[in-house]
Design an enzyme around this catalytic site. Structure first.
Site, PDB file in Angstrom:
ATOM      1  CB  CYS A   1      75.412  95.771 -46.178  1.00 38.37           C
ATOM      2  SG  CYS A   1      76.372  94.288 -45.849  1.00 38.37           S
TER       3      CYS A   1
ATOM      4  CG  HIS B   1      79.513  98.232 -42.893  1.00 35.67           C
ATOM      5  ND1 HIS B   1      78.160  98.475 -42.973  1.00 35.67           N
ATOM      6  CD2 HIS B   1      79.725  97.125 -43.654  1.00 35.67           C
ATOM      7  CE1 HIS B   1      77.580  97.552 -43.735  1.00 35.67           C
ATOM      8  NE2 HIS B   1      78.525  96.725 -44.170  1.00 35.67           N
ATOM      9  CD  GLU B   2      83.070  96.111 -45.041  1.00 34.12           C
ATOM     10  OE1 GLU B   2      82.975  94.875 -44.902  1.00 34.12           O
ATOM     11  OE2 GLU B   2      82.276  96.763 -45.738  1.00 34.12           O
TER      12      GLU B   2
ATOM     13  CG  HIS C   1      80.318  92.465 -42.483  1.00 29.86           C
ATOM     14  ND1 HIS C   1      79.138  91.744 -42.557  1.00 29.86           N
ATOM     15  CD2 HIS C   1      80.159  93.532 -43.307  1.00 29.86           C
ATOM     16  CE1 HIS C   1      78.303  92.354 -43.381  1.00 29.86           C
ATOM     17  NE2 HIS C   1      78.899  93.431 -43.842  1.00 29.86           N
TER      18      HIS C   1
END
Length: 195
Positions: free
Chosen positions: A101, A143-144, A147
């Protein structure tokens, strides 16, 4: 030209500083985008330019301190963005492999993710779009999207891996020991999975 004027190249890049682990914005759920305007297109440009400059596979708006549900990606020569993404999982197949990251610079930890994902959302103009991802693209989309939900990938680690990751994080030059970091003790798998 007679020498009175010189041409200079003006950079059109809009590289922004990336928020580092411990910054509260990374733990805050982002707001839906409801206006598809020039400001959003500028944000997408900032995300793309910053992601490319850092050599990342993806970058979410909260990593630039902007609490909006938008991220960019650059995986296997596919470059793009998605606004207000929702993830669907066509099967239960998983992958386990290294994940990093830009908000935890230089660190990689094996993380379990779904192998296949469908992301549905919009482009910067408000047109619907769908991204079908497998392998690395599926990992990036998950993953994004995490976020955007205030989740950092180390939250996805089992307790043993998470403990090792936190020890490694605390040894980094960029780590700020004055920032109190809380990691959920609960299994966060399934937080955004649509079943």
């Amino acid at each position: 030209m007679n020498g009175q004027y010189t041409l200079r190249k003006v950079s059109t890049l809009s590289i922004q500083p990336i928020r580092i682990f411990g910054d509260p914005v990374l733990r805050t759920a982002a707001e839906d985008v409801d206006t598809f305007d020039k400001e959003l297109r500028n944000l997408v440009k900032d995300l793309l330019d910053t992601m490319r400059d850092e050599g990342g596979a993806g970058l979410a708006a909260p990593q630039l301190g902007v609490s909006k549900r938008v991220f960019t990606f650059d995986v296997d020569d596919v470059v793009g963005h998605i606004v207000n993404p929702l993830l669907e999982f066509p099967d239960e197949e998983e992958q386990d492999g290294p994940e990093g990251c830009l908000s935890l610079p230089g660190l990689y930890f094996d993380t379990v993710r779904r192998q296949n994902v469908v992301a549905k959302g919009f482009n910067e103009y408000g047109d619907p779009l769908q991204i079908v991802g497998t392998g690395l693209m599926a990992r990036c989309l998950q993953h994004e999207t995490d976020h955007l939900d205030g989740i950092i990938f180390i939250d996805r680690l089992d307790s043993e891996r998470r403990k090792a990751a936190l020890t490694e994080i605390q040894s980094q030059d960029w780590y700020n020991e004055e920032v109190k970091v809380k990691v959920t003790p609960h299994d966060s798998k399934g937080v955004f999975f649509k079943r």
